[in-house]
Write a protein that holds these residues in place. Structure first.
Motif, PDB file in Angstrom:
ATOM      1  N   VAL A  73     -21.846 -12.834   4.237  1.00  7.39           N
ATOM      2  CA  VAL A  73     -23.097 -13.241   3.593  1.00  7.39           C
ATOM      3  C   VAL A  73     -22.851 -13.487   2.109  1.00  7.39           C
ATOM      4  O   VAL A  73     -21.998 -12.845   1.496  1.00  7.39           O
ATOM      5  CB  VAL A  73     -24.217 -12.185   3.753  1.00  7.39           C
ATOM      6  CG1 VAL A  73     -24.609 -12.023   5.209  1.00  7.39           C
ATOM      7  CG2 VAL A  73     -23.796 -10.853   3.154  1.00  7.39           C
ATOM      8  N   PRO A  74     -23.592 -14.419   1.494  1.00 10.84           N
ATOM      9  CA  PRO A  74     -23.453 -14.629   0.058  1.00 10.84           C
ATOM     10  C   PRO A  74     -23.850 -13.378  -0.711  1.00 10.84           C
ATOM     11  O   PRO A  74     -24.820 -12.697  -0.352  1.00 10.84           O
ATOM     12  CB  PRO A  74     -24.434 -15.771  -0.239  1.00 10.84           C
ATOM     13  CG  PRO A  74     -24.717 -16.412   1.074  1.00 10.84           C
ATOM     14  CD  PRO A  74     -24.583 -15.322   2.094  1.00 10.84           C
ATOM     15  N   VAL A  75     -23.119 -13.088  -1.780  1.00 16.55           N
ATOM     16  CA  VAL A  75     -23.461 -11.980  -2.658  1.00 16.55           C
ATOM     17  C   VAL A  75     -23.547 -12.523  -4.074  1.00 16.55           C
ATOM     18  O   VAL A  75     -22.711 -13.326  -4.494  1.00 16.55           O
ATOM     19  CB  VAL A  75     -22.437 -10.826  -2.556  1.00 16.55           C
ATOM     20  CG1 VAL A  75     -21.023 -11.295  -2.850  1.00 16.55           C
ATOM     21  CG2 VAL A  75     -22.830  -9.663  -3.454  1.00 16.55           C
ATOM     22  N   VAL A  76     -24.570 -12.108  -4.788  1.00 15.99           N
ATOM     23  CA  VAL A  76     -24.809 -12.573  -6.148  1.00 15.99           C
ATOM     24  C   VAL A  76     -24.843 -11.343  -7.052  1.00 15.99           C
ATOM     25  O   VAL A  76     -25.866 -10.665  -7.150  1.00 15.99           O
ATOM     26  CB  VAL A  76     -26.127 -13.362  -6.253  1.00 15.99           C
ATOM     27  CG1 VAL A  76     -26.268 -13.986  -7.638  1.00 15.99           C
ATOM     28  CG2 VAL A  76     -26.192 -14.441  -5.182  1.00 15.99           C
ATOM     29  N   PRO A 104     -22.158  -0.465  -0.720  1.00 14.30           N
ATOM     30  CA  PRO A 104     -21.785  -1.184   0.500  1.00 14.30           C
ATOM     31  C   PRO A 104     -22.657  -0.805   1.686  1.00 14.30           C
ATOM     32  O   PRO A 104     -22.988  -1.651   2.522  1.00 14.30           O
ATOM     33  CB  PRO A 104     -20.330  -0.754   0.723  1.00 14.30           C
ATOM     34  CG  PRO A 104     -19.838  -0.325  -0.604  1.00 14.30           C
ATOM     35  CD  PRO A 104     -21.021   0.265  -1.316  1.00 14.30           C
ATOM     36  N   GLU A 105     -23.046   0.462   1.743  1.00 11.95           N
ATOM     37  CA  GLU A 105     -23.884   0.916   2.865  1.00 11.95           C
ATOM     38  C   GLU A 105     -25.244   0.228   2.833  1.00 11.95           C
ATOM     39  O   GLU A 105     -25.778  -0.177   3.869  1.00 11.95           O
ATOM     40  CB  GLU A 105     -24.036   2.444   2.781  1.00 11.95           C
ATOM     41  CG  GLU A 105     -24.777   3.068   3.946  1.00 11.95           C
ATOM     42  CD  GLU A 105     -26.259   3.291   3.662  1.00 11.95           C
ATOM     43  OE1 GLU A 105     -27.015   3.484   4.632  1.00 11.95           O
ATOM     44  OE2 GLU A 105     -26.657   3.255   2.488  1.00 11.95           O
ATOM     45  N   GLN A 106     -25.816   0.068   1.650  1.00 10.06           N
ATOM     46  CA  GLN A 106     -27.080  -0.664   1.531  1.00 10.06           C
ATOM     47  C   GLN A 106     -26.909  -2.113   1.966  1.00 10.06           C
ATOM     48  O   GLN A 106     -27.783  -2.678   2.626  1.00 10.06           O
ATOM     49  CB  GLN A 106     -27.594  -0.619   0.097  1.00 10.06           C
ATOM     50  CG  GLN A 106     -28.315   0.659  -0.281  1.00 10.06           C
ATOM     51  CD  GLN A 106     -28.907   0.563  -1.683  1.00 10.06           C
ATOM     52  OE1 GLN A 106     -28.347  -0.065  -2.579  1.00 10.06           O
ATOM     53  NE2 GLN A 106     -30.039   1.196  -1.883  1.00 10.06           N
ATOM     54  N   ALA A 107     -25.798  -2.719   1.578  1.00  7.89           N
ATOM     55  CA  ALA A 107     -25.544  -4.107   1.974  1.00  7.89           C
ATOM     56  C   ALA A 107     -25.485  -4.236   3.490  1.00  7.89           C
ATOM     57  O   ALA A 107     -26.047  -5.174   4.073  1.00  7.89           O
ATOM     58  CB  ALA A 107     -24.237  -4.600   1.352  1.00  7.89           C
ATOM     59  N   GLU A 108     -24.828  -3.295   4.127  1.00  9.36           N
ATOM     60  CA  GLU A 108     -24.722  -3.315   5.588  1.00  9.36           C
ATOM     61  C   GLU A 108     -26.093  -3.180   6.237  1.00  9.36           C
ATOM     62  O   GLU A 108     -26.432  -3.911   7.177  1.00  9.36           O
ATOM     63  CB  GLU A 108     -23.786  -2.185   6.037  1.00  9.36           C
ATOM     64  CG  GLU A 108     -23.247  -2.361   7.431  1.00  9.36           C
ATOM     65  CD  GLU A 108     -21.955  -1.584   7.634  1.00  9.36           C
ATOM     66  OE1 GLU A 108     -21.196  -1.948   8.537  1.00  9.36           O
ATOM     67  OE2 GLU A 108     -21.715  -0.612   6.886  1.00  9.36           O
ATOM     68  N   LYS A 144     -17.773  -5.745   0.865  1.00  6.33           N
ATOM     69  CA  LYS A 144     -18.564  -5.544   2.091  1.00  6.33           C
ATOM     70  C   LYS A 144     -19.286  -6.826   2.481  1.00  6.33           C
ATOM     71  O   LYS A 144     -19.335  -7.198   3.657  1.00  6.33           O
ATOM     72  CB  LYS A 144     -19.549  -4.400   1.896  1.00  6.33           C
ATOM     73  CG  LYS A 144     -20.508  -4.174   3.069  1.00  6.33           C
ATOM     74  CD  LYS A 144     -19.788  -3.922   4.380  1.00  6.33           C
ATOM     75  CE  LYS A 144     -19.064  -2.603   4.389  1.00  6.33           C
ATOM     76  NZ  LYS A 144     -18.485  -2.301   5.753  1.00  6.33           N
ATOM     77  N   CYS A 145     -19.850  -7.521   1.498  1.00  4.15           N
ATOM     78  CA  CYS A 145     -20.560  -8.769   1.803  1.00  4.15           C
ATOM     79  C   CYS A 145     -19.595  -9.833   2.315  1.00  4.15           C
ATOM     80  O   CYS A 145     -19.941 -10.616   3.217  1.00  4.15           O
ATOM     81  CB  CYS A 145     -21.308  -9.266   0.577  1.00  4.15           C
ATOM     82  SG  CYS A 145     -22.713  -8.219   0.133  1.00  4.15           S
TER      83      CYS A 145
END
Length: 213
Positions: A109-112, A77-81, A103-104
């Motif tokens: 934001v879209p997450v795949v 999640p931290e990387q996504a942020e 988190k996304c």
């Protein structure tokens, strides 16, 4: 997680069916790389978080303006942020992780997520997602594997990635369940190390041409 305009990858890609997957060794390559991809007709790109300077690369490419740039190989999640703060318009993960998805969703934001089995696909669908990354596509069995997964899950859309090259592109894109195809052959780390931006433009243009009906 509900799917809307902010969390739908298809809306972000806006018809683009080829997704260059980029591992960029140096942030100095980011600007010329974005120029080369855009000149080749690409409208999107995925910057993998596999290098120390991935955030800066993503930020530079996102500022280019001609590409919808996302972050790949997002594991936490931290990387996504951090990716979204750097300008990522979508997030791609090699596997299915509930915390990254949550988190996304929070970030809008879209997450795949990456999936490699029916069980993982069912988990993604249960989480409210309709688009997944089949990864690694070729080692998993390629198009026969894609068809086997798509048959019982007609609502799913796939972004197959992993081991796909230019000769295989058209066959994947011909599959009804495929939203887009991810590939690294258009701009490899070797191309970037040698400064072969014209070759990147050429390979990108060739791939975009193959993806256009």
């Amino acid at each position: 997680m509900t799917t809307d305009a902010t969390t739908d990858l298809a809306s972000v890609l806006d018809g683009a069916r080829v997704l260059p997957v980029l591992t960029v060794p140096s942030p100095g390559s980011a600007g010329p790389l974005a120029d080369a991809l855009a000149a080749g007709g690409a409208r999107c790109a995925e910057v993998t978080f596999r290098t120390p300077d991935a955030e800066q690369v993503l930020k530079t490419m996102a500022a280019h303006g001609g590409l919808a740039v996302g972050a790949g190989t997002v594991l936490t999640p931290e990387q996504a942020e951090r990716a979204v703060a750097a300008g990522a318009r979508f997030v791609v993960s090699p596997g299915f992780d509930e915390e990254v998805i949550a988190k996304c969703s929070e970030l809008g934001v879209p997450v795949v997520p990456g999936i490699a089995s029916p069980t993982e696909l069912m988990r993604a669908l249960r989480a409210g997602l309709d688009t997944v990354k089949l990864f690694p596509a070729e080692p998993l069995g390629g198009i026969p594997m894609l068809r086997a997964l798509a048959a019982p899950f007609p609502q799913a859309r796939f972004v197959p990635t992993g081991g796909i090259d230019a000769p295989r592109l058209s066959a994947y894109l011909a599959e009804r369940a495929v939203l887009a195809v991810g590939g690294s052959w258009m701009a490899t780390p070797a191309h970037l190390q040698r400064g072969e931006y014209e070759e990147i433009r050429r390979l990108t243009a060739e791939a975009v041409d193959r993806s256009t009906p």
